[in-house]
Design an enzyme around this catalytic site. Structure first.
Site, PDB file in Angstrom:
ATOM      1  N   HIS A  19       4.793 -51.067 -15.755  1.00  0.00           N
ATOM      2  CA  HIS A  19       5.974 -51.941 -15.794  1.00  0.00           C
ATOM      3  C   HIS A  19       6.335 -52.522 -14.425  1.00  0.00           C
ATOM      4  O   HIS A  19       7.401 -53.122 -14.270  1.00  0.00           O
ATOM      5  CB  HIS A  19       7.177 -51.193 -16.387  1.00  0.00           C
ATOM      6  CG  HIS A  19       7.077 -51.020 -17.869  1.00  0.00           C
ATOM      7  ND1 HIS A  19       7.477 -51.982 -18.758  1.00  0.00           N
ATOM      8  CD2 HIS A  19       6.580 -49.999 -18.615  1.00  0.00           C
ATOM      9  CE1 HIS A  19       7.256 -51.563 -20.002  1.00  0.00           C
ATOM     10  NE2 HIS A  19       6.719 -50.358 -19.934  1.00  0.00           N
TER      11      HIS A  19
ATOM     12  N   LYS B 143       1.087 -56.051 -20.438  1.00  0.00           N
ATOM     13  CA  LYS B 143       2.523 -56.316 -20.342  1.00  0.00           C
ATOM     14  C   LYS B 143       2.741 -57.654 -19.637  1.00  0.00           C
ATOM     15  O   LYS B 143       2.489 -58.689 -20.221  1.00  0.00           O
ATOM     16  CB  LYS B 143       3.220 -55.125 -19.719  1.00  0.00           C
ATOM     17  CG  LYS B 143       3.219 -53.984 -20.727  1.00  0.00           C
ATOM     18  CD  LYS B 143       3.752 -52.686 -20.267  1.00  0.00           C
ATOM     19  CE  LYS B 143       3.748 -51.717 -21.444  1.00  0.00           C
ATOM     20  NZ  LYS B 143       3.261 -50.388 -21.094  1.00  0.00           N
TER      21      LYS B 143
ATOM     22  N   SER C  76       9.514 -46.590 -18.179  1.00  0.00           N
ATOM     23  CA  SER C  76       9.492 -47.647 -19.186  1.00  0.00           C
ATOM     24  C   SER C  76      10.732 -47.663 -20.075  1.00  0.00           C
ATOM     25  O   SER C  76      11.095 -48.713 -20.588  1.00  0.00           O
ATOM     26  CB  SER C  76       8.232 -47.519 -20.035  1.00  0.00           C
ATOM     27  OG  SER C  76       8.088 -46.205 -20.526  1.00  0.00           O
TER      28      SER C  76
HETATM   29  C1  LIG Z   1       2.463 -49.390 -21.805  1.00  0.00           C
HETATM   30  C2  LIG Z   1       2.149 -48.303 -20.863  1.00  0.00           C
HETATM   31  C3  LIG Z   1       0.858 -47.768 -20.785  1.00  0.00           C
HETATM   32  C4  LIG Z   1      -0.238 -48.185 -21.747  1.00  0.00           C
HETATM   33  O1  LIG Z   1      -0.721 -49.455 -21.492  1.00  0.00           O
HETATM   34  P1  LIG Z   1      -1.545 -50.215 -22.627  1.00  0.00           P
HETATM   35  O2  LIG Z   1      -2.315 -51.233 -21.891  1.00  0.00           O
HETATM   36  O3  LIG Z   1      -0.557 -50.780 -23.583  1.00  0.00           O
HETATM   37  O4  LIG Z   1      -2.435 -49.210 -23.273  1.00  0.00           O
HETATM   38  C5  LIG Z   1       0.610 -46.801 -19.857  1.00  0.00           C
HETATM   39  N1  LIG Z   1       1.582 -46.353 -19.015  1.00  0.00           N
HETATM   40  C6  LIG Z   1       2.831 -46.833 -19.071  1.00  0.00           C
HETATM   41  C7  LIG Z   1       3.872 -46.323 -18.129  1.00  0.00           C
HETATM   42  C8  LIG Z   1       3.164 -47.822 -19.996  1.00  0.00           C
HETATM   43  O5  LIG Z   1       4.410 -48.279 -20.059  1.00  0.00           O
END
Ligand SMILES: *Cc1c(COP(=O)(O)O)cnc(C)c1O
Length: 394
Positions: free
Chosen positions: A209, A240, A181
């Site tokens: 991502h 996301k 990320s």
């Molecule tokens: C953003 C993210 C999460 C968490 O996801 P949410 O739905 O925001 O709780 C988990 N793993 C990775 C790699 C992320 O980038």
């Protein structure tokens, strides 16, 4: 004098080290521009990859679901919180991902915390990638499994660890982010699955991502590498690219069945709301039928990276739309972010330790399908001017 006054000292030291992050409050929907206090800013740092966070059809789907089901799920999934929309979304996610089954959770972080302790326990061993997301690190801790960390993207180091330590566990699990990320590079998933097969270790990938970004119509990293029959667990988020809220775990039907019996966020935290559930279902339907937002995302990303590189910025080794502008110093990064915000009305948050290792501070830019090519030029031009005035580029 309060017993929590120690917090003041900690805040003070964060400020001294340049690690105190200003938290901006937004008064508009997520989009290419956002309203912050009384001004409008070009938004370059949200994960709204496809512009789905404020997509009219997706909004409508959420509103209709609220009209039919109300706002709250009312209970945990296992007692009275499971609605037909959850089941439909689980089927849709599994089909979209080409996996046997899926379980929907209230968030991506919770999906990781749910799944890992079901897969492994203290008799088992986990091989975890060095730059894994915090939610994986916490999930592995919660599982009580013995953990070995292998070097970033380093398959020789993973194999060395497997050779040396696989036998210490009854079951074994290799776990990695799909797209990292903070850097935007992609894990070598094919090599990982081969090692998993050779050393009898389950393979788990976090596609937060990759969803809506990689693979055919945004099906994600497992589809990108055509590995749906070889990866044991693909986990992801709906917050996301998919634009709303929630997370999921996908894998074999029997494993998904077990998740519903054992995973703690399923049993002990109330279910995802109907509005979010319906929104995600609509987002997936849109992606299945139309990949123009996906193409726009990638062309904006390419333009952003090319222009920044032309101006002399170091944008790291990203292979995805995630565009880190590498600065190094924490203080300099905060200064650049401040200047972009105040002078140029660009909203681009600084990323500093502990989110990234010390001395690798950066501004992570997130292009979106919602940006126009002109928006991208406005951002890069502002970086050029601000970068020059702070001596980051010449
Ligand atoms: C953003 C993210 C999460 C968490 O996801 P949410 O739905 O925001 O709780 C988990 N793993 C990775 C790699 C992320 O980038």
């Amino acid at each position: 004098m309060k017993r929590t006054d120690w917090a003041k000292d900690e805040i003070e030291s964060l400020k001294q080290e340049g690690r105190y992050i200003p938290i901006r409050t937004i008064g508009s929907p997520q989009g290419p521009y956002v309203r912050i206090e009384s001004d409008t800013y070009l938004n370059m740092c949200s994960n709204n990859y496809l512009g789905f966070a404020n997509h009219p059809d997706i909004r409508r789907a959420a509103i209709e679901a609220i009209e039919k089901y109300g706002v709250g799920a009312g209970a945990v999934r296992s007692i009275a919180g499971t609605i037909d929309l959850h089941r439909q979304l689980e089927e849709k996610v599994a089909e979209f991902k080409h996996m046997e089954g899926a379980v929907v959770y209230q968030g991506g972080l919770l999906a990781n915390i749910a799944a890992v302790p079901v897969l492994v326990n203290k008799q088992d061993v986990v091989f975890s990638e060095e730059l894994n997301h915090a939610s994986i690190i916490d999930a592995v801790r919660l599982s009580s499994a013995r953990k070995y960390v292998y070097k970033h993207m380093d398959m020789d180091d993973l194999e060395r660890n497997l050779k040396e330590h696989r036998r210490e566990g009854k079951k074994a699990l290799i776990i990695s982010d799909g797209v990292f990320s903070m850097d935007g590079d992609i894990t070598p998933l094919k090599e990982i699955t081969e090692l998993g097969e050779r050393y009898d270790a389950m393979v788990y990938v976090d596609d937060a991502h990759g969803e809506g970004v990689l693979g055919d119509h945004g099906r994600g990293i497992v589809d990108h590498f055509h590995l749906s029959d070889r990866v044991d667990v693909e986990m992801g988020t709906f917050s996301k690219a998919l634009g709303s809220m929630g997370g999921f775990v996908s894998g074999s039907s029997s494993l998904m069945d077990l998740m519903k019996q054992r995973s703690r966020p399923f049993l002990f935290s109330s279910a995802l709301n109907a509005g979010d559930t319906a929104a995600v279902m609509k987002a997936i339907s849109i992606l299945e039928h139309d990949d123009t937002p996906l193409k726009r995302l990638w062309s904006n990303a390419e333009k952003l990276k090319n222009e920044l590189a032309d101006f002399g910025f170091d944008t790291g080794k990203s292979k995805t739309p995630i565009t880190p502008v590498m600065i190094g110093s924490e203080k300099k990064t905060l200064e650049l972010s401040q200047l972009l915000y105040k002078e140029y009305k660009i909203f681009a948050s600084p990323i500093v330790y502990p989110t990234v290792p010390r001395g690798t501070a950066r501004i992570r830019l997130m292009p979106s399908a919602a940006h126009s090519p002109d928006d991208i030029s406005i951002a890069t031009e502002a970086f050029r001017k601000a970068g020059r005035s702070l001596g980051i580029i010449s």
